[in-house]
Design an enzyme around this catalytic site. Structure first.
Site, PDB file in Angstrom:
ATOM      1  N   ARG A  99       0.846  -1.195   0.000  1.00  0.00           N
ATOM      2  CA  ARG A  99       0.000   0.000   0.000  1.00  0.00           C
ATOM      3  C   ARG A  99       0.882   1.246   0.000  1.00  0.00           C
ATOM      4  O   ARG A  99       1.711   1.407   0.894  1.00  0.00           O
ATOM      5  CB  ARG A  99      -0.907  -0.016   1.253  1.00  0.00           C
ATOM      6  CG  ARG A  99      -1.752   1.202   1.356  1.00  0.00           C
ATOM      7  CD  ARG A  99      -2.558   1.301   2.643  1.00  0.00           C
ATOM      8  NE  ARG A  99      -3.006   2.674   2.727  1.00  0.00           N
ATOM      9  CZ  ARG A  99      -3.222   3.341   3.841  1.00  0.00           C
ATOM     10  NH1 ARG A  99      -3.063   2.767   5.022  1.00  0.00           N
ATOM     11  NH2 ARG A  99      -3.590   4.601   3.803  1.00  0.00           N
ATOM     12  N   HIS A 144      -2.881  11.115   1.376  1.00  0.00           N
ATOM     13  CA  HIS A 144      -2.303  10.778   2.684  1.00  0.00           C
ATOM     14  C   HIS A 144      -1.590  12.028   3.218  1.00  0.00           C
ATOM     15  O   HIS A 144      -0.355  12.113   3.223  1.00  0.00           O
ATOM     16  CB  HIS A 144      -1.336   9.600   2.528  1.00  0.00           C
ATOM     17  CG  HIS A 144      -1.045   8.878   3.809  1.00  0.00           C
ATOM     18  ND1 HIS A 144      -1.255   7.529   3.986  1.00  0.00           N
ATOM     19  CD2 HIS A 144      -0.537   9.309   4.979  1.00  0.00           C
ATOM     20  CE1 HIS A 144      -0.907   7.158   5.210  1.00  0.00           C
ATOM     21  NE2 HIS A 144      -0.446   8.236   5.832  1.00  0.00           N
ATOM     22  N   GLU A 189      -7.250   8.479   7.005  1.00  0.00           N
ATOM     23  CA  GLU A 189      -7.392   9.055   8.337  1.00  0.00           C
ATOM     24  C   GLU A 189      -7.938  10.480   8.416  1.00  0.00           C
ATOM     25  O   GLU A 189      -7.209  11.425   8.769  1.00  0.00           O
ATOM     26  CB  GLU A 189      -6.056   8.976   9.079  1.00  0.00           C
ATOM     27  CG  GLU A 189      -5.602   7.552   9.262  1.00  0.00           C
ATOM     28  CD  GLU A 189      -4.352   7.429  10.113  1.00  0.00           C
ATOM     29  OE1 GLU A 189      -3.732   8.444  10.436  1.00  0.00           O
ATOM     30  OE2 GLU A 189      -4.004   6.294  10.454  1.00  0.00           O
ATOM     31  N   ASN A 329      -7.267   1.691  10.368  1.00  0.00           N
ATOM     32  CA  ASN A 329      -5.904   1.628  10.904  1.00  0.00           C
ATOM     33  C   ASN A 329      -6.031   1.578  12.421  1.00  0.00           C
ATOM     34  O   ASN A 329      -6.889   2.254  12.993  1.00  0.00           O
ATOM     35  CB  ASN A 329      -5.105   2.884  10.540  1.00  0.00           C
ATOM     36  CG  ASN A 329      -5.089   3.157   9.040  1.00  0.00           C
ATOM     37  OD1 ASN A 329      -5.397   2.286   8.233  1.00  0.00           O
ATOM     38  ND2 ASN A 329      -4.716   4.370   8.658  1.00  0.00           N
ATOM     39  N   TYR A 331      -3.566   1.533  16.090  1.00  0.00           N
ATOM     40  CA  TYR A 331      -2.266   1.497  16.771  1.00  0.00           C
ATOM     41  C   TYR A 331      -2.429   1.376  18.280  1.00  0.00           C
ATOM     42  O   TYR A 331      -1.732   0.610  18.921  1.00  0.00           O
ATOM     43  CB  TYR A 331      -1.472   2.778  16.491  1.00  0.00           C
ATOM     44  CG  TYR A 331      -0.974   2.901  15.070  1.00  0.00           C
ATOM     45  CD1 TYR A 331       0.300   2.474  14.727  1.00  0.00           C
ATOM     46  CD2 TYR A 331      -1.782   3.435  14.073  1.00  0.00           C
ATOM     47  CE1 TYR A 331       0.767   2.587  13.420  1.00  0.00           C
ATOM     48  CE2 TYR A 331      -1.323   3.542  12.767  1.00  0.00           C
ATOM     49  CZ  TYR A 331      -0.053   3.119  12.451  1.00  0.00           C
ATOM     50  OH  TYR A 331       0.399   3.226  11.164  1.00  0.00           O
ATOM     51  N   GLU A 401      -3.398  -0.392   8.427  1.00  0.00           N
ATOM     52  CA  GLU A 401      -2.172   0.001   9.144  1.00  0.00           C
ATOM     53  C   GLU A 401      -2.228  -0.545  10.556  1.00  0.00           C
ATOM     54  O   GLU A 401      -3.291  -0.510  11.195  1.00  0.00           O
ATOM     55  CB  GLU A 401      -2.041   1.525   9.262  1.00  0.00           C
ATOM     56  CG  GLU A 401      -1.580   2.230   8.022  1.00  0.00           C
ATOM     57  CD  GLU A 401      -1.455   3.741   8.227  1.00  0.00           C
ATOM     58  OE1 GLU A 401      -1.069   4.192   9.338  1.00  0.00           O
ATOM     59  OE2 GLU A 401      -1.762   4.470   7.265  1.00  0.00           O
TER      60      GLU A 401
HETATM   61  C1  BGC Z   1      -0.481   7.447   9.652  1.00  0.00           C
HETATM   62  C2  BGC Z   1       0.932   7.239   9.168  1.00  0.00           C
HETATM   63  C3  BGC Z   1       1.885   7.403  10.336  1.00  0.00           C
HETATM   64  C4  BGC Z   1       1.538   6.372  11.384  1.00  0.00           C
HETATM   65  C5  BGC Z   1       2.492   6.310  12.561  1.00  0.00           C
HETATM   66  C6  BGC Z   1      -0.761   6.724  10.952  1.00  0.00           C
HETATM   67  O1  BGC Z   1      -1.775   7.343  11.648  1.00  0.00           O
HETATM   68  O2  BGC Z   1      -1.386   7.073   8.646  1.00  0.00           O
HETATM   69  O3  BGC Z   1       1.195   8.151   8.139  1.00  0.00           O
HETATM   70  O4  BGC Z   1       3.199   7.362   9.955  1.00  0.00           O
HETATM   71  O5  BGC Z   1       0.264   6.670  11.869  1.00  0.00           O
HETATM   72  O6  BGC Z   1       2.619   7.532  13.187  1.00  0.00           O
END
Ligand code: BGC
Length: 500
Positions: A99, A144, A189, A329, A331, A401
């Site tokens: 991607r 992006h 995002e 995404n 995290y 992501e």
């Molecule tokens: C974004 C990326 C970024 C990653 C880590 C995501 O929210 O899409 O561009 O590098 O977070 O910070």
């Protein structure tokens, strides 16, 4: 190194036991694995040929103090010149898909479709063709974060004209590459684009317009996405048969105590639902709870109308259903609690939620990363996946992501391996709950320019040597791990082989 003090025999028995347990940890045959990057973060060559300036070029050049160490993406991973290296390492990992994003100001130097850059067009043509030759599917993001500065000067995402500007750009990209690209992400995002770029100076363009710009942006982003989806649907789908959606970053807001569960629900709607409900719900429109909260807040501030712009009935219908999959995404999670009397409430969406009078923290058992916003809580991923199902029914979900931030260039990145393993495990558990996840993507294929964190944090499966002119890419241990996951389609083997 759990087995170090054990006898060889016990080790073998334990290994077999672990293997038996992990034997369950298989992904279904059609499940696909990939890795992601984005144009500004890797390409460099910010002013070659006829490429125009993006908001990130302007921001990093003029506001050095906003970015860690005053760095920028002028060269980054030099992928504009070294894209063959990127294809080579994607192949080395046996990725099913890669991607990447297209730089709008590189492809359209005026930002409009009156002029398509030959060099820009060829750059992405070469990349797409080389990936396909290696049997790797290109997944392309149209936007992006790197808006043409020329459009920002006219208000950017706060100006409703951007709906047409984006739609025309999307049409150009679909017509140039649609014969070969079958999976598209319109916008990456909205939360970052609107809440973090129009609320404070953390991300370009760094416009401090809390409770105004962010809401205007949200409406325009959703309409721009929907317009691009409809253009694809009507003009390109009949001949190219591809899939289009957007990808939202979803943060899981976990109540700190039983008393905070309503706060958790509201924060999940304010942060996640605001960008997903209009598209994926049966009713469309903003989530009712968000309409109510912003309405009350607007009254409190003395406005005669809500700061959250209304959608007309026509707009609600226009946006609703504009997806072919649910892109997300993930995290981190945040623990949410009511603020104490006179406690300062920091900014949304990572440290506080002023509109709810709430504080966001990490819980003691969660893992931190190399940057202050990072609080890893793998079960949050399973919860968020179930949240999607609960709110929007059975969607086909693409995780576009997921990744871990480390501080140094360390090649033996066992922390990252644990993060990936723990999150993949939660994906499998969610799938057992009945959630239909069909793709998983690691952020990132390689270290790159991490927005306001500059080059101080690393997300790469491959380390990039930013001090060498070649920008050498070297695999970390996590690259070996991920390759093994892809090849075995499961989470088992690597652990037994590496005695982790
Ligand atoms: C974004 C990326 C970024 C990653 C880590 C995501 O929210 O899409 O561009 O590098 O977070 O910070």
């Amino acid at each position: 190194m759990l087995f170090i003090t054990m006898t060889a025999q016990t080790t073998v028995v334990l290994c077999l036991l672990v293997k038996a347990a992990w034997g369950e940890m298989k992904f279904p045959p059609g499940f696909r694995f990939g890795a992601a990057t984005a144009a500004y973060q890797i390409e460099g060559s910010w002013n070659v040929s006829d490429k125009a300036e993006s908001v990130w070029d302007r921001f990093t050049h003029e506001h050095k103090y906003y970015v860690d160490s005053g760095s920028n993406g002028d060269v980054a991973c030099d992928s504009y010149n070294r894209w063959k290296d990127d294809v080579r390492i994607a192949k080395e990992l046996n990725l099913h898909f890669y991607r990447f994003s297209i730089s709008w100001p590189r492809l359209l130097p005026t930002a409009f479709s009156n002029k398509i850059s030959d060099d820009g067009r060829n750059y992405y043509n070469q990349l797409i063709d080389a990936l396909l030759e290696e049997g790797i599917e290109p997944i392309v993001t149209l936007f992006h974060l790197d808006l043409p500065q020329r459009l920002q000067d006219l208000g950017g995402w706060a100006n409703p004209l951007i709906i047409d500007w984006f739609a025309n750009y999307a049409r150009v990209v679909f017509s140039l590459y649609g014969d070969r690209v079958k999976t598209w992400i319109t916008i990456n995002e909205p939360l970052l684009i609107c809440e973090m770029s129009y609320s404070d100076s953390n991300l370009a363009p760094g416009i401090e317009s809390i409770e105004l710009g962010n809401y205007l942006c949200a409406k325009n982003v959703l309409l721009a996405h929907a317009t691009a989806w409809r253009i694809y649907d009507e003009e390109f789908r009949p001949k190219y048969h591809g899939k289009v959606s957007l990808t939202n970053i979803l943060i899981w807001y976990e109540p700190t105590t039983g008393n905070d569960s309503n706060l958790g629900n509201l924060a999940n709607q304010l942060c996640n639902g605001i960008y997903t409900h209009p598209i994926f719900s049966k009713t469309g429109n903003w989530p009712q709870s968000v309409i109510k909260i912003v309405d009350e807040r607007s009254k409190l501030l003395g406005y005669p109308y809500s700061l959250l712009p209304e959608f007309t009935k026509k707009e609600i219908e226009f946006i609703k259903g504009t997806y072919d999959f649910f892109g997300m995404n993930y995290y981190i999670s945040k623990s949410i609690r009511k603020s104490l009397v006179n406690e300062h409430i920091p900014l949304w969406p990572l440290e506080g939620v002023p509109i709810l009078g709430a504080i966001l923290e990490s819980q003691p058992t969660w893992t931190s990363g190399a940057t202050k916003w990072f609080s890893a809580h793998p079960p949050g991923l399973r919860k968020v996946l179930n949240w999607i199902r609960h709110n929007y029914g059975d969607q086909e979900i693409y995780i576009m992501e997921n990744g871990y931030a480390t501080a140094d260039t360390e090649l033996e990145d066992f922390d990252r391996i644990s993060y990936l393993k723990d999150h993949l495990e939660q994906v499998l558990l969610a799938m057992k709950d009945g959630v239909n996840v069909t793709r998983y993507t690691i952020w990132s294929l390689m270290d790159n320019f991490e927005w306001s964190d500059g080059y101080t944090i690393k997300f790469g499966l491959y380390e990039v040597d930013f001090s060498s002119p070649e920008r050498t890419r070297t695999p970390r241990k996590s690259a070996e791990y991920y390759k093994n996951v892809i090849e075995t389609h499961s989470l088992s083997d690597f652990y037994v082989k590496n005695e982790l």
